[in-house]
Scaffold this motif. Structure first.
Motif, mmCIF file in Angstrom:
data_model
loop_
_atom_site.group_PDB
_atom_site.id
_atom_site.type_symbol
_atom_site.label_atom_id
_atom_site.label_comp_id
_atom_site.label_asym_id
_atom_site.label_seq_id
_atom_site.Cartn_x
_atom_site.Cartn_y
_atom_site.Cartn_z
ATOM 1 N N LEU A 160 -21.109 17.044 9.440
ATOM 2 C CA LEU A 160 -20.189 16.374 10.366
ATOM 3 C C LEU A 160 -19.859 17.213 11.587
ATOM 4 C CD1 LEU A 160 -17.794 14.921 7.654
ATOM 5 C CD2 LEU A 160 -19.585 13.695 8.914
ATOM 6 N N LEU A 161 -20.051 18.533 11.522
ATOM 7 C CA LEU A 161 -19.708 19.372 12.675
ATOM 8 C C LEU A 161 -20.926 20.113 13.239
ATOM 9 C CD1 LEU A 161 -16.308 21.250 12.186
ATOM 10 C CD2 LEU A 161 -16.948 19.697 14.024
ATOM 11 N N ILE A 162 -21.591 20.881 12.384
ATOM 12 C CA ILE A 162 -22.638 21.762 12.915
ATOM 13 C C ILE A 162 -23.837 20.963 13.417
ATOM 14 C CG2 ILE A 162 -24.187 23.693 12.375
ATOM 15 C CD1 ILE A 162 -22.127 24.601 10.280
ATOM 16 N N GLU A 163 -24.365 20.065 12.561
ATOM 17 C CA GLU A 163 -25.584 19.359 12.959
ATOM 18 C C GLU A 163 -25.399 18.466 14.196
ATOM 19 O OE1 GLU A 163 -27.328 17.793 9.363
ATOM 20 O OE2 GLU A 163 -27.859 19.823 8.733
ATOM 21 N N PRO A 164 -24.311 17.680 14.294
ATOM 22 C CA PRO A 164 -24.142 16.897 15.531
ATOM 23 C C PRO A 164 -24.044 17.781 16.777
ATOM 24 C CG PRO A 164 -22.638 16.124 13.829
ATOM 25 C CD PRO A 164 -23.288 17.363 13.288
ATOM 26 N N GLU A 165 -23.379 18.935 16.663
ATOM 27 C CA GLU A 165 -23.261 19.814 17.834
ATOM 28 C C GLU A 165 -24.614 20.448 18.178
ATOM 29 O OE1 GLU A 165 -20.105 20.422 19.862
ATOM 30 O OE2 GLU A 165 -20.336 18.465 18.924
ATOM 31 N N MET A 166 -25.403 20.791 17.141
ATOM 32 C CA MET A 166 -26.736 21.336 17.395
ATOM 33 C C MET A 166 -27.610 20.310 18.106
ATOM 34 S SD MET A 166 -27.056 24.437 16.441
ATOM 35 C CE MET A 166 -25.338 24.831 16.722
ATOM 36 N N THR A 167 -27.503 19.043 17.672
ATOM 37 C CA THR A 167 -28.267 17.976 18.326
ATOM 38 C C THR A 167 -27.805 17.810 19.772
ATOM 39 O OG1 THR A 167 -28.417 16.888 16.182
ATOM 40 C CG2 THR A 167 -28.974 15.562 18.111
ATOM 41 N N GLY A 168 -26.500 17.839 19.990
ATOM 42 C CA GLY A 168 -25.955 17.726 21.347
ATOM 43 C C GLY A 168 -26.447 18.863 22.237
ATOM 44 N N GLU B 92 -14.227 16.235 3.240
ATOM 45 C CA GLU B 92 -14.538 15.341 4.354
ATOM 46 C C GLU B 92 -13.306 15.109 5.232
ATOM 47 O OE1 GLU B 92 -16.766 11.789 3.444
ATOM 48 O OE2 GLU B 92 -16.306 10.954 5.429
ATOM 49 N N LEU B 93 -12.146 14.941 4.593
ATOM 50 C CA LEU B 93 -10.910 14.740 5.361
ATOM 51 C C LEU B 93 -10.659 15.931 6.294
ATOM 52 C CD1 LEU B 93 -8.239 13.378 6.066
ATOM 53 C CD2 LEU B 93 -7.259 14.310 3.964
ATOM 54 N N VAL B 94 -10.788 17.139 5.771
ATOM 55 C CA VAL B 94 -10.521 18.335 6.575
ATOM 56 C C VAL B 94 -11.524 18.460 7.721
ATOM 57 C CG1 VAL B 94 -10.642 20.863 6.509
ATOM 58 C CG2 VAL B 94 -9.308 19.633 4.777
ATOM 59 N N VAL B 95 -12.792 18.233 7.424
ATOM 60 C CA VAL B 95 -13.806 18.398 8.473
ATOM 61 C C VAL B 95 -13.680 17.315 9.542
ATOM 62 C CG1 VAL B 95 -16.276 18.487 8.962
ATOM 63 C CG2 VAL B 95 -15.359 19.688 6.969
ATOM 64 N N ARG B 96 -13.358 16.094 9.120
ATOM 65 C CA ARG B 96 -13.159 15.025 10.127
ATOM 66 C C ARG B 96 -11.914 15.314 10.984
ATOM 67 N NH1 ARG B 96 -16.907 11.154 10.292
ATOM 68 N NH2 ARG B 96 -17.988 10.658 8.354
ATOM 69 N N ALA B 97 -10.913 15.913 10.372
ATOM 70 C CA ALA B 97 -9.724 16.292 11.155
ATOM 71 C C ALA B 97 -10.095 17.334 12.210
ATOM 72 C CB ALA B 97 -8.633 16.830 10.221
ATOM 73 N N ALA C 78 -13.437 29.784 2.667
ATOM 74 C CA ALA C 78 -13.342 28.746 1.637
ATOM 75 C C ALA C 78 -14.725 28.189 1.286
ATOM 76 C CB ALA C 78 -12.418 27.630 2.109
ATOM 77 N N VAL C 79 -15.616 28.171 2.285
ATOM 78 C CA VAL C 79 -16.972 27.655 2.098
ATOM 79 C C VAL C 79 -17.685 28.355 0.944
ATOM 80 C CG1 VAL C 79 -19.228 28.071 3.197
ATOM 81 C CG2 VAL C 79 -17.504 26.681 4.352
ATOM 82 N N HIS C 80 -17.399 29.641 0.822
ATOM 83 C CA HIS C 80 -17.956 30.501 -0.217
ATOM 84 C C HIS C 80 -17.820 29.858 -1.607
ATOM 85 C CE1 HIS C 80 -19.432 34.380 -1.300
ATOM 86 N NE2 HIS C 80 -18.381 34.726 -2.017
ATOM 87 N N ASP C 81 -16.654 29.292 -1.887
ATOM 88 C CA ASP C 81 -16.395 28.740 -3.223
ATOM 89 C C ASP C 81 -16.439 27.213 -3.262
ATOM 90 O OD1 ASP C 81 -15.840 31.316 -4.323
ATOM 91 O OD2 ASP C 81 -13.889 31.254 -3.323
ATOM 92 N N ASN C 82 -16.707 26.570 -2.127
ATOM 93 C CA ASN C 82 -16.673 25.107 -2.071
ATOM 94 C C ASN C 82 -17.916 24.560 -1.384
ATOM 95 O OD1 ASN C 82 -13.669 24.439 -2.916
ATOM 96 N ND2 ASN C 82 -13.571 26.176 -1.516
ATOM 97 N N PRO C 83 -19.000 24.389 -2.145
ATOM 98 C CA PRO C 83 -20.244 23.907 -1.526
ATOM 99 C C PRO C 83 -20.086 22.550 -0.854
ATOM 100 C CG PRO C 83 -20.517 24.261 -3.920
ATOM 101 C CD PRO C 83 -19.158 24.741 -3.562
ATOM 102 N N ASP C 84 -19.170 21.694 -1.354
ATOM 103 C CA ASP C 84 -19.006 20.383 -0.708
ATOM 104 C C ASP C 84 -18.386 20.529 0.683
ATOM 105 O OD1 ASP C 84 -16.577 21.180 -1.856
ATOM 106 O OD2 ASP C 84 -15.851 19.108 -1.954
ATOM 107 N N LEU C 85 -17.557 21.568 0.865
ATOM 108 C CA LEU C 85 -16.999 21.838 2.194
ATOM 109 C C LEU C 85 -18.103 22.309 3.137
ATOM 110 C CD1 LEU C 85 -14.615 22.260 4.146
ATOM 111 C CD2 LEU C 85 -14.314 24.533 3.152
ATOM 112 N N PHE C 86 -18.977 23.174 2.634
ATOM 113 C CA PHE C 86 -20.100 23.658 3.456
ATOM 114 C C PHE C 86 -20.952 22.472 3.901
ATOM 115 C CE2 PHE C 86 -24.377 25.836 3.734
ATOM 116 C CZ PHE C 86 -24.102 26.463 4.932
ATOM 117 N N GLN C 87 -21.243 21.573 2.940
ATOM 118 C CA GLN C 87 -22.081 20.417 3.276
ATOM 119 C C GLN C 87 -21.400 19.520 4.311
ATOM 120 O OE1 GLN C 87 -23.348 18.144 -0.178
ATOM 121 N NE2 GLN C 87 -24.329 16.659 1.194
ATOM 122 N N ALA C 88 -20.089 19.289 4.159
ATOM 123 C CA ALA C 88 -19.367 18.451 5.131
ATOM 124 C C ALA C 88 -19.361 19.114 6.509
ATOM 125 C CB ALA C 88 -17.944 18.197 4.650
ATOM 126 N N LEU C 89 -19.153 20.440 6.552
ATOM 127 C CA LEU C 89 -19.179 21.154 7.831
ATOM 128 C C LEU C 89 -20.550 21.012 8.494
ATOM 129 C CD1 LEU C 89 -17.244 24.466 7.068
ATOM 130 C CD2 LEU C 89 -16.688 22.831 8.880
#
Lengths: 190, 190
Positions: B120-128, B55-60, B106-117
Motif C-alpha cells: 500500500l505504500l512502498i510499491e505504489p510510490e516506486m511505480t510513481g 492495513e488500517l495503520v498503513v492506510r492511515a 514493528a515490522v520485525h515481528d509483524n510480517p502482515d505489517l511489512f506486507q501492508a507497507l
C-alpha cells in the motif's frame, strides 16, 4: 589482582563465540552467562575485559570486519573501493548484514548498544572514509568543493538499506561495485 | 447487512485518530479496541472496513501523505522534485519519519505489517517514481542508459536512513533539496 591480558587467539575465539550466539538468539536473549558457558570463561573475566554486553558485542563485530577503511590507501579512489570489496566475501557480508539488521532493532530499546555502535564502529569508519576522500581530493581526483563529498555515507547506507527493502536481495560485491560505478563515482565526478 | 460506506470526512477523522494513537503508544500496543474507543466506532466496523490493524495503520499513513509521486508532472525532473518538497512541510515530515521509524521496528515481528507497507505504500510510490523518471528520459533530460536510473530509490532511502544515524538530525526540506542537487541530479546527469 593483576589484570590478565587475553592472547589474541583467545580473544578471537571469544569474539567468534559471541557472534555465533548473537546469530542464534539475538541481542536481547544473549546473556553474559551464555557467553561465559560457551567460551568456558568466567563472567567476571568478561565484565573485567569488556565492561558491558553492548561493548562485548560491538567489539566482536568490529573484530570480524575484514577491513577497516583507515588502513586502505591504493593511490586511487576506485582502487581504494575495490580494495575494500576485495577483502570482503559475499557469505560473510550476508551474515554480517543479518547481524547488523538484528542489532538495528535492539538499538531501539538499548541506548548503551547504540552508543557502543557509534563510538566503536560507526565513528571510526566515518573517520576512515573521511581520510580516504581527503586523499582523493589532494590527488585531484575529486574537486574540493564537490558537494557530494559530505554525502558519501548517505549514498552507501542507502545501498545497504534499500537493497533488502526494494530489491529483496542481500547486498553482495557485484551489487556494491555496480552501485559505486553508477551512483557514487558519477556524483563525485570521478 | 448492507455495508455502510464512511464519508471521506469520517474516514479522515478515523485515520487522524489512528496516527495520533500510533504516535502515543506505538504499533504493538495499538489495539483495535483503543481505536474504536477513541473514534466512537465499533470494532466490527473497523474490521469490516480495513480487515486488519496492519492495513488500517498503513492506510492511515497513506492518507496522511501530502503528495503521491504518481500525481506529479511539472515538465522537468527538478520541477517534479521541488513540487514534492513544496507540498510537504518540515513539521509533518519529522512527525511522519518518527512514525515510520517506529513501524520499521514493528515490522520485525509483524510480517502482515511489512506486507501492508509494501503493497500500500512502498510499491505504489516506486511505480510513481518509475513513471516520473521515465518521463524525464522521454523528454531527453536523462539518458535512457544512465545506470543511476535504477538506483534513485536507494539514493533517497540513504538520505533518510543516514540523516539520523550520521548527522543525528531530522530530515527536512533544505537537506533533501541539497542532497538532490549534490547527489541525485549529478548521478542522473541532470
Amino acid at each position: 589482582m593483576a589484570r590478565t591480558r587475553l592472547t589474541p587467539e583467545r580473544e578471537h575465539e571469544l569474539y567468534t563465540a559471541v557472534l555465533d550466539l548473537l546469530g542464534e538468539v539475538g541481542y536481547e536473549a544473549l546473556t553474559m552467562d551464555a557467553v561465559a558457558a560457551r567460551t568456558r570463561s568466567s563472567k567476571a573475566t568478561l565484565y573485567r575485559q569488556w565492561g558491558s554486553k553492548a561493548e562485548l558485542v560491538v567489539r566482536a563485530l568490529r573484530n570480524d570486519k575484514p577491513v577497516h577503511l583507515a588502513e586502505i590507501d591504493t593511490g586511487t579512489l576506485r582502487g581504494d573501493f575495490l580494495a575494500v570489496l576485495g577483502r570482503s566475501d559475499d557469505c560473510r557480508m550476508e551474515k554480517n548484514s543479518a547481524l547488523l539488521r538484528g542489532l538495528s532493532h535492539a538499538v531501539h530499546d538499548n541506548p548503551d548498544l547504540f552508543q557502543a555502535l557509534r563510538e566503536l564502529l560507526i565513528e571510526p569508519e566515518m573517520t576512515g572514509l573521511q581520510l580516504l576522500l581527503e586523499r582523493a581530493v589532494e590527488r585531484g581526483e575529486v574537486r574540493p568543493d564537490n558537494p557530494a563529498l559530505s554525502y558519501v555515507p548517505h549514498m552507501m547506507i542507502g545501498a545497504f538499506a534499500a537493497r533488502e527493502l526494494i530489491d529483496e536481495r542481500p547486498v553482495d560485491r557485484a551489487f556494491l561495485l555496480d552501485y559505486a560505478e553508477s551512483v557514487v563515482f558519477p556524483a563525485l565526478g570521478v
